[in-house]
Motif scaffolding. Structure first.
Motif: not given
Length: 341
Positions: A233-245, A274-286
């Motif tokens: 995970v720490s080697r991942f450096h390709e995060l899109p430049e988007l609000p909420g990314a 499954s996991w996101l709808p069940r577990e995650a609170l996300l903003s609209d941007a996320g």
């Protein structure tokens, strides 16, 4: 152990005395450990002590050497064989072989006396459903270089399911990344101990015959790291430049947890539907950024067409699924209620 089996062991020990190979002797003793049925360990060791021949003493010394690092609790997975009587531990082998090695040729003392020369870790298959932890060793006299490779099942939680000892050139056929030996050895021990705690775990029939040597080798590595982390995970450096990314990626990292190399079409579906709808609170941007974040992670994880296709199939459903409060688990509902106060 039957008289025939005992006689066979003595004959095999006689051959080993001629070969003078610490590695071959350790692997033989590990197989012999796995072949011992519950209830016969102490009687077999007693016969060796009573026999007293050079072959019997070599057998005692080898069994003691390979079981020095064995866990108290034997493997419990399907196909696994206990290494000692119910309720007994590997100390019975060590006690039976106490002081015997001094009566044998000098090469016998090299059993277990190895130096780790390298370590590697990576996927065993395109989706990382299993990973491979590899460690290379050489005896203190510089001879018999060899490679220990342990298969670790990610789908079952990260337990050891197979192991082999091969020539070092075996590494040429594996697409693994060099890592710190203490970390890789820690993963081997973590995976082995997890397997001991899971009743009925499915493991390869070949694992019990290599497991004592695998534990012995892993514990011979200095500066062990326990529990051993994974820096994918720490080697991942390709995060899109988007609000909420960033918010979206934090949820993805939470989902993959300590098994980040496992990323398959089925896991994509589990995460998005499954996991996101069940577990995650996300903003609209996320929520809006999540598909592109998952695409980037999928490319980083190998860019397999089936995985990318699954993202395209599941991502359009995400906004509706996240908006369906009936899918939320208890923890998410409590967190949402606290947020809305």
């Amino acid at each position: 152990m039957s008289t025939t089996a005992f006689t066979t062991a003595i004959a095999q020990a006689r051959d080993l005395l001629r070969w003078r190979s610490p590695l071959r002797t350790e692997l033989w003793a590990a197989r012999l450990t796995a072949d011992l049925e519950p209830g016969e360990v102490e009687s077999f060791l007693g016969r060796l002590v009573e026999d007293g021949s050079t072959e019997a003493r070599l057998t005692l010394a080898a069994l003691s050497a390979v079981n020095t690092a064995a866990d108290t609790n034997p493997p419990t997975g399907e196909g696994a064989s206990p290494s000692a009587d119910e309720g007994a531990d590997a100390g019975v082998f060590v006690r039976a072989g106490n002081g015997v090695v001094e009566t044998l040729p000098g090469w016998v003392r090299r059993m277990g006396q190895v130096t780790c020369e390298g370590a590697w870790y990576g996927k065993a298959d395109p989706y990382g459903e299993q990973t491979l932890a590899a460690l290379s060793f050489r005896y203190e006299n510089g001879k018999e270089p060899h490679l220990l490779v342990v298969g670790i099942d990610q789908v079952s939680g990260g337990l050891a399911v197979d192991a082999v000892v091969e020539e070092v050139k075996f590494l040429d056929d594996l697409d693994l990344r060099a890592e710190e030996p203490g970390v890789v050895a820690g993963r081997v021990l973590d995976a082995s101990e997890l397997g001991d705690r899971i009743m009925g775990a499915l493991v390869a029939d070949t694992l019990p015959a290599v497991r004592p040597v695998a534990l012995l080798r892993a514990r011979a590595v200095p500066d062990l790291v326990r529990p051993a982390p994974d820096d994918t995970v720490s080697r991942f450096h390709e995060l899109p430049e988007l609000p909420g990314a960033r918010e979206a990626f934090e949820k993805l990292a939470e989902f993959v947890g300590d098994r980040p190399l496992w990323w398959s079409p089925a896991r994509v579906t589990q995460f998005l539907t499954s996991w996101l709808p069940r577990e995650a609170l996300l903003s609209d941007a996320g929520i809006a950024a999540m598909p592109e974040v998952v695409r980037a992670w999928s490319r980083f994880s190998g860019g397999h067409p089936a995985v990318l296709a699954q993202v395209e199939a599941d991502a359009p459903r995400l906004p509706a699924l996240m908006a369906d409060d009936s899918l939320a688990g208890l923890g998410k509902r409590i967190a949402q209620a606290q947020r809305d106060r």
